[in-house]
Write a protein that holds these residues in place. Structure first.
Motif, PDB file in Angstrom:
ATOM      1  N   SER A   1       0.820  -1.217   0.000  1.00 26.23           N
ATOM      2  CA  SER A   1       0.000   0.000   0.000  1.00 26.23           C
ATOM      3  C   SER A   1       0.852   1.264   0.000  1.00 26.23           C
ATOM      4  O   SER A   1       0.359   2.351  -0.329  1.00 26.23           O
ATOM      5  N   GLU A   2       2.130   1.133   0.352  1.00 23.31           N
ATOM      6  CA  GLU A   2       3.019   2.292   0.375  1.00 23.31           C
ATOM      7  C   GLU A   2       3.631   2.565  -0.991  1.00 23.31           C
ATOM      8  O   GLU A   2       4.309   3.578  -1.176  1.00 23.31           O
ATOM      9  N   LEU A   3       3.376   1.688  -1.957  1.00 22.46           N
ATOM     10  CA  LEU A   3       3.836   1.908  -3.329  1.00 22.46           C
ATOM     11  C   LEU A   3       2.712   2.398  -4.236  1.00 22.46           C
ATOM     12  O   LEU A   3       2.967   3.038  -5.246  1.00 22.46           O
TER      13      LEU A   3
ATOM     14  N   THR B   1      -2.521   2.958  -9.093  1.00 20.69           N
ATOM     15  CA  THR B   1      -3.384   3.098  -7.917  1.00 20.69           C
ATOM     16  C   THR B   1      -3.857   1.745  -7.383  1.00 20.69           C
ATOM     17  O   THR B   1      -4.393   1.673  -6.281  1.00 20.69           O
ATOM     18  N   SER B   2      -3.648   0.709  -8.149  1.00 19.85           N
ATOM     19  CA  SER B   2      -4.157  -0.609  -7.785  1.00 19.85           C
ATOM     20  C   SER B   2      -3.087  -1.470  -7.119  1.00 19.85           C
ATOM     21  O   SER B   2      -2.067  -1.790  -7.737  1.00 19.85           O
ATOM     22  N   THR B   3      -3.326  -1.850  -5.860  1.00 15.04           N
ATOM     23  CA  THR B   3      -2.401  -2.779  -5.200  1.00 15.04           C
ATOM     24  C   THR B   3      -2.485  -4.158  -5.852  1.00 15.04           C
ATOM     25  O   THR B   3      -1.500  -4.903  -5.867  1.00 15.04           O
ATOM     26  N   THR B   4      -3.649  -4.487  -6.408  1.00 14.35           N
ATOM     27  CA  THR B   4      -3.803  -5.770  -7.097  1.00 14.35           C
ATOM     28  C   THR B   4      -2.864  -5.858  -8.286  1.00 14.35           C
ATOM     29  O   THR B   4      -2.246  -6.902  -8.536  1.00 14.35           O
TER      30      THR B   4
ATOM     31  N   ILE C   1       2.385  -7.963 -10.695  1.00 13.58           N
ATOM     32  CA  ILE C   1       3.758  -7.752 -11.157  1.00 13.58           C
ATOM     33  C   ILE C   1       4.727  -8.602 -10.334  1.00 13.58           C
ATOM     34  O   ILE C   1       5.601  -9.290 -10.873  1.00 13.58           O
ATOM     35  N   VAL C   2       4.546  -8.560  -9.013  1.00 12.02           N
ATOM     36  CA  VAL C   2       5.422  -9.324  -8.113  1.00 12.02           C
ATOM     37  C   VAL C   2       5.219 -10.822  -8.322  1.00 12.02           C
ATOM     38  O   VAL C   2       6.188 -11.591  -8.368  1.00 12.02           O
ATOM     39  N   GLN C   3       3.972 -11.243  -8.475  1.00 14.50           N
ATOM     40  CA  GLN C   3       3.689 -12.669  -8.644  1.00 14.50           C
ATOM     41  C   GLN C   3       4.305 -13.202  -9.929  1.00 14.50           C
ATOM     42  O   GLN C   3       4.782 -14.348  -9.968  1.00 14.50           O
ATOM     43  N   ALA C   4       4.312 -12.388 -10.991  1.00 16.11           N
ATOM     44  CA  ALA C   4       4.928 -12.817 -12.249  1.00 16.11           C
ATOM     45  C   ALA C   4       6.412 -13.097 -12.049  1.00 16.11           C
ATOM     46  O   ALA C   4       6.966 -14.050 -12.615  1.00 16.11           O
ATOM     47  N   CYS C   5       7.055 -12.301 -11.213  1.00 23.81           N
ATOM     48  CA  CYS C   5       8.466 -12.520 -10.891  1.00 23.81           C
ATOM     49  C   CYS C   5       8.633 -13.791 -10.062  1.00 23.81           C
ATOM     50  O   CYS C   5       9.547 -14.601 -10.307  1.00 23.81           O
TER      51      CYS C   5
ATOM     52  N   ALA D   1      11.240 -24.514  -4.549  1.00 20.97           N
ATOM     53  CA  ALA D   1      10.244 -24.081  -5.529  1.00 20.97           C
ATOM     54  C   ALA D   1       8.833 -24.294  -4.997  1.00 20.97           C
ATOM     55  O   ALA D   1       7.955 -23.431  -5.147  1.00 20.97           O
ATOM     56  N   GLU D   2       8.613 -25.444  -4.346  1.00 20.26           N
ATOM     57  CA  GLU D   2       7.287 -25.765  -3.820  1.00 20.26           C
ATOM     58  C   GLU D   2       6.860 -24.759  -2.755  1.00 20.26           C
ATOM     59  O   GLU D   2       5.726 -24.262  -2.762  1.00 20.26           O
ATOM     60  N   SER D   3       7.747 -24.432  -1.830  1.00 17.89           N
ATOM     61  CA  SER D   3       7.381 -23.508  -0.751  1.00 17.89           C
ATOM     62  C   SER D   3       7.261 -22.072  -1.252  1.00 17.89           C
ATOM     63  O   SER D   3       6.511 -21.277  -0.690  1.00 17.89           O
ATOM     64  N   LEU D   4       7.975 -21.740  -2.342  1.00 17.58           N
ATOM     65  CA  LEU D   4       7.857 -20.389  -2.903  1.00 17.58           C
ATOM     66  C   LEU D   4       6.468 -20.161  -3.491  1.00 17.58           C
ATOM     67  O   LEU D   4       6.033 -19.019  -3.648  1.00 17.58           O
ATOM     68  N   ASN D   5       5.767 -21.262  -3.803  1.00 14.69           N
ATOM     69  CA  ASN D   5       4.390 -21.138  -4.299  1.00 14.69           C
ATOM     70  C   ASN D   5       3.479 -20.448  -3.299  1.00 14.69           C
ATOM     71  O   ASN D   5       2.471 -19.853  -3.677  1.00 14.69           O
ATOM     72  N   GLU D   6       3.803 -20.563  -2.006  1.00 15.43           N
ATOM     73  CA  GLU D   6       2.943 -20.019  -0.963  1.00 15.43           C
ATOM     74  C   GLU D   6       3.287 -18.579  -0.584  1.00 15.43           C
ATOM     75  O   GLU D   6       2.588 -17.953   0.202  1.00 15.43           O
ATOM     76  N   VAL D   7       4.375 -18.069  -1.132  1.00 14.21           N
ATOM     77  CA  VAL D   7       4.867 -16.749  -0.733  1.00 14.21           C
ATOM     78  C   VAL D   7       3.950 -15.643  -1.252  1.00 14.21           C
ATOM     79  O   VAL D   7       3.437 -15.709  -2.369  1.00 14.21           O
ATOM     80  N   THR D   8       3.737 -14.613  -0.426  1.00 11.86           N
ATOM     81  CA  THR D   8       2.976 -13.428  -0.830  1.00 11.86           C
ATOM     82  C   THR D   8       3.909 -12.221  -0.865  1.00 11.86           C
ATOM     83  O   THR D   8       5.048 -12.285  -0.405  1.00 11.86           O
ATOM     84  N   VAL D   9       3.395 -11.125  -1.386  1.00 11.71           N
ATOM     85  CA  VAL D   9       4.193  -9.899  -1.496  1.00 11.71           C
ATOM     86  C   VAL D   9       4.738  -9.473  -0.133  1.00 11.71           C
ATOM     87  O   VAL D   9       5.899  -9.053  -0.012  1.00 11.71           O
ATOM     88  N   HIS D  10       3.942  -9.598   0.904  1.00  9.19           N
ATOM     89  CA  HIS D  10       4.324  -9.092   2.228  1.00  9.19           C
ATOM     90  C   HIS D  10       5.527  -9.832   2.796  1.00  9.19           C
ATOM     91  O   HIS D  10       6.216  -9.303   3.666  1.00  9.19           O
ATOM     92  N   TRP D  11       5.782 -11.035   2.287  1.00 12.34           N
ATOM     93  CA  TRP D  11       6.945 -11.782   2.756  1.00 12.34           C
ATOM     94  C   TRP D  11       8.254 -11.063   2.418  1.00 12.34           C
ATOM     95  O   TRP D  11       9.266 -11.259   3.098  1.00 12.34           O
TER      96      TRP D  11
END
Length: 408
Positions: free
Chosen positions: A236-238, A315-318, A323-327, A344-354
């Motif tokens: 939200s700060e970006l 304006t969209s955090t989504t 963008i981050v998920q594509a990376c 690789a398997e555990s990186l599937n669960e990662v979110t932006v906030h991590w």
């Protein structure tokens, strides 16, 4: 359990909430006093979208339960009602559970109307299960321990507000002494969710490869990944919003030549973040790609993140999450190709906030915790201490080679 029919929403989105102040929508069947006191409470948090949404979610659920399940008003709520409400939230009627988030209100012929597809509760599916083709199952709905704690905290704040307004004369949440029947106690601090060193190495390396391959699309990706990690930014700060528009001039140099980044974060609090040399180099690279001067001046009002198509800031955090998920997705593929299957398997669960968690966790190893605390915007050092896992590492190291067979 009372009326199990799915209810219509009471409160609109942040940008439309003021429209309800003039006249309570006719479609909303609820006590006017309850409605307007709740509305006034929510308006106290219009400066922070995340806080507003969290508070609206919990207040909405409570009022829906009061109306459709218990048939009582806020003034009648006692300790036992709160306990019953929490139990209800842990196992709501299936008709109250959605399989995806739906807008609360929709526009129809120029009028804002409650959306019949909205639900007070939503069942989620992990990214790993989604990738495996699993379907969302309403029967799998459950509230996490964190969600239950948040419910207690928000309702307590709400009832304290009603006390101050003299609308009620006690806080029923404060009277619940044995919250342990709902919330399990933790023996130790909760482990912070973060990327492993190898995962972060692949992620930032992937962002570099993407930027080198397609600069027009991914120089911005590289800058975003670096900023989220290096400056511990929340998503939200970006993104630009009514309360905050991140611009290039928010990077500034003080009289001693040190660079800082100003942001407005959680709780609408402004803070200054110390900018590292690596972050400064990332800024220079990004600005060079944009055709700007090497470093910004105080007069540089360029949005920090501009839209690829059209004008103005993102304006969209989504959109930033995508963008981050594509990376992340590219990094997962590279990890798999290099036979790092578990990573690789555990990186599937990662979110932006991590990324924020990871940056903080790495920095507390080398920086004074008070410095990290202030850059992260933590209210206290106790929050920052959660990222210090030296004791956990030592504890695991001492257990790692324990034998199964006892020496005779």
């Amino acid at each position: 359990m009372g009326n199990k029919k799915s209810p219509l929403p009471f409160f609109d989105s942040l940008e439309n909430i003021d429209k309800a102040i003039v006249k309570k929508p006719q479609q909303i069947d609820i006590s006017s006093d309850d409605f307007y006191h709740a509305l006034a409470f929510l308006n106290c948090y219009k400066g922070s979208l995340g806080t507003f949404n969290s508070y609206r979610r919990e207040i909405e659920r409570l009022l829906q339960w009061c109306k459709h399940i218990s048939n009582i008003s806020l003034k009648q709520i006692k300790r036992e009602h709160i306990e019953k409400f929490i139990c209800f939230c842990q196992q709501p009627p299936k008709s109250w559970i959605g399989v995806k988030k739906a807008p609360r209100f929709i526009d129809k012929n120029g009028v804002r109307l409650p959306n019949p597809n909205w639900r007070p509760f939503v069942v989620t599916l992990s990214k790993t299960m989604h990738r495996k083709g699993k379907k969302v199952d309403i029967d799998k709905f459950e509230l996490s321990q964190g969600a239950i704690k948040e419910t207690f905290a928000i309702l307590s704040t709400f009832f304290n507000y009603l006390l101050q307004e003299e609308y009620i004369f006690m806080n029923p949440v404060a009277l619940i002494r044995q919250k342990s029947q709902f919330i399990r106690k933790q023996q130790n601090q909760i482990q912070v969710r973060r990327l492993t060193p190898l995962q972060w190495e692949y992620v930032i390396e992937t962002a570099n490869l993407m930027a080198n391959h397609d600069a027009d699309r991914h120089e911005r990706t590289l800058f975003i990944m670096t900023a989220l990690y290096s400056m511990y930014l929340r998503i939200s700060e970006l993104a630009a919003s009514q309360r905050w528009l991140p611009r290039m001039c928010d990077f500034y140099r003080d009289h001693e030549g040190n660079w800082w980044f100003k942001t407005v974060g959680k709780g609408n609090k402004e803070r200054q973040i110390a900018v590292s040399n690596a972050m400064l180099n990332a800024l220079k690279r990004y600005r060079k790609h944009l055709g700007l001067s090497t470093l910004p001046s105080a007069a540089d009002k360029t949005p920090l993140l501009s839209k690829t198509k059209g004008k103005g800031p993102i304006t969209s955090t989504t959109y930033i999450r995508e963008i981050v998920q594509a990376c992340f997705d590219q990094a997962i593929r590279r990890l798999e190709e290099d036979n790092h299957v578990e990573e690789a398997e555990s990186l599937n669960e990662v979110t932006v906030h991590w990324l924020r968690h990871t940056g903080i966790s790495e920095d507390v190893k080398r920086r004074p915790r008070e410095h990290v605390r202030d850059d992260a915007g933590h209210n206290s050092s106790a929050t920052t201490d959660r990222y210090i896992n030296v004791e956990l590492r030592a504890r695991h190291r001492s257990a790692k080679n324990k034998p199964i067979l006892v020496d005779s």
